[in-house]
Design an enzyme around this catalytic site. Structure first.
Site, PDB file in Angstrom:
ATOM      1  N   CYS A   1      14.504  97.850  83.901  1.00 12.24           N
ATOM      2  CA  CYS A   1      13.889  99.458  83.362  1.00 12.24           C
ATOM      3  C   CYS A   1      13.795 100.957  84.911  1.00 12.24           C
ATOM      4  O   CYS A   1      13.657 101.733  84.942  1.00 12.24           O
ATOM      5  CB  CYS A   1      12.875 100.250  82.978  1.00 12.24           C
ATOM      6  SG  CYS A   1      12.431  99.142  80.833  1.00 12.24           S
TER       7      CYS A   1
ATOM      8  N   HIS B   1      10.626 107.241  83.803  1.00 10.73           N
ATOM      9  CA  HIS B   1      10.773 106.495  82.373  1.00 10.73           C
ATOM     10  C   HIS B   1      10.257 106.467  81.318  1.00 10.73           C
ATOM     11  O   HIS B   1       8.848 106.365  81.425  1.00 10.73           O
ATOM     12  CB  HIS B   1      11.049 104.836  83.019  1.00 10.73           C
ATOM     13  CG  HIS B   1      11.074 103.641  81.744  1.00 10.73           C
ATOM     14  ND1 HIS B   1      11.833 103.652  81.432  1.00 10.73           N
ATOM     15  CD2 HIS B   1      10.412 102.295  81.531  1.00 10.73           C
ATOM     16  CE1 HIS B   1      11.782 102.369  80.192  1.00 10.73           C
ATOM     17  NE2 HIS B   1      10.469 101.994  80.631  1.00 10.73           N
TER      18      HIS B   1
ATOM     19  N   ASN C   1      11.672 103.434  73.848  1.00 14.16           N
ATOM     20  CA  ASN C   1      11.719 102.988  75.197  1.00 14.16           C
ATOM     21  C   ASN C   1      13.037 102.195  74.777  1.00 14.16           C
ATOM     22  O   ASN C   1      13.413 101.230  74.538  1.00 14.16           O
ATOM     23  CB  ASN C   1      10.805 101.596  74.887  1.00 14.16           C
ATOM     24  CG  ASN C   1      10.969 101.153  76.861  1.00 14.16           C
ATOM     25  OD1 ASN C   1      12.082 101.154  77.349  1.00 14.16           O
ATOM     26  ND2 ASN C   1      10.260 100.530  77.110  1.00 14.16           N
TER      27      ASN C   1
END
Length: 339
Positions: A122, A264, A294
């Site tokens: 990520c 993020h 996500n």
């Protein structure tokens, strides 16, 4: 007498971020859809994560979706694929374990570009953006395409309600260009702590098999994503504000100078907690987590591209971005949008 490379370095040792693009998988899975396969509900997921739905890839490959985002970023920048010198694909879920960046290069038609994958989960987009800047500042390449793309749905246990509700598939991209008159990448900071690797990972699981009389091989594959949500939350809300402040310090800026914060897109609670600690008001925080979940390395460039399309981000705006996740890794970059 200057060498060719020295002349190139003098010609464009600053960096501008001049184009963006994104692409998403077409299939949408809502929270209500997930409640049909695991013991959960829209209220349970929304209240804990901020996610309402996610896009899941089926027939489209990661390389194809990454190429779509890349082509849109190139078009937005006013360049052509033949202008691209380097492609960095930030992904942890390639179509080929040896890497997918070269496939993306071929699909795009960027035949003059070298291409490679960068794996930092990520944090991948932020790490790739910084990596691109080094090639530009050194005068090696002028136009660099940075793509963040992940299909984490491939590695989710769809019977585990603690993880299957979180992840979606997508791709986002930006074009970075050398500039002799300005440097719009104002500051960055990157960090890693492998001691915390077991809090979020997708690990190889092997089994020993005998071959011959006294030899063995380790034969296996990768397991599903595992995560200690409480530890990841604690890590993120402590480390992300710190790394952003360090990047701002390197840029000789403060949080008051930030026009937009793009974190993020992991969890709404994390995003709210980080913004609160930095004292950045909600109206300066860009989120699209509710629509995509996500998407790992894709989440920051995907949110950036949407904000640009909506007219929120203007040329000259100062943007703080921060990625964090598996590794554990985390980083931040401060840049000014546009030429």
């Amino acid at each position: 007498m200057q060498s060719v490379k020295e002349s190139a370095r003098d010609a464009h040792n600053g960096i501008t971020v001049i184009g963006s693009g994104s692409a998403i998988a077409t299939q949408v899975i809502s929270n209500d859809d997930l409640s049909q396969i695991v013991d959960t509900s829209d209220d349970w997921i929304s209240s804990r994560t901020g996610i309402k739905k996610r896009h899941i890839a089926t027939s489209t490959s990661l390389s194809e979706l990454a190429a779509q985002a890349g082509l849109r970023a190139i078009a937005h920048s006013g360049l052509t694929p033949l202008d691209i010198d380097l492609i960095i694909l930030a992904t942890s879920t390639p179509d080929d374990l040896f890497g997918s960046a070269a496939q993306v290069q071929s699909i795009i038609g960027a035949t003059r570009a070298v291409a490679f994958d960068l794996t930092a989960a990520c944090s991948g987009f932020v790490f790739s953006l910084v990596t691109a800047s080094q090639f530009i500042r050194n005068g090696v390449y002028r136009n660099v395409l940075v793509i963040g793309a992940d299909f984490l749905s491939r590695w989710v246990d769809w019977g585990d309600r603690t993880t299957c509700v979180l992840f979606g598939d997508g791709a986002g991209a930006v074009v970075c260009q050398g500039n002799s008159e300005k440097d719009n990448l104002l500051g960055f900071e990157m960090c890693s702590n492998g001691a915390l690797n077991n809090t979020l990972n997708l690990s190889y699981q092997g089994n020993l098999e005998n071959i011959g009389e006294d030899k063995q091989i380790n034969n296996g594959g990768f397991s599903n994503i595992t995560m200690n949500g409480r530890e990841v939350y604690r890590f993120a809300v402590n480390k992300v504000p710190e790394v952003i402040e360090k990047a701002l310090f390197r840029a000789h800026l403060t949080t008051d100078d930030v026009d937009w914060l793009i974190l993020h897109q992991a969890n709404k609670r994390i995003i709210d907690a980080v913004a609160s600690r930095l004292k950045i008001p909600e109206q300066k925080v860009i989120t699209n987590l509710h629509n995509y979940g996500n998407t790992s390395a894709a989440s920051i460039p995907l949110a950036l591209d949407e904000a640009l399309k909506e007219g929120k981000i203007k040329s000259g705006d100062v943007i703080a971005v921060s990625g964090f996740g598996a590794g554990l890794s985390w980083g931040a970059s401060i840049f000014r949008w546009g030429r």
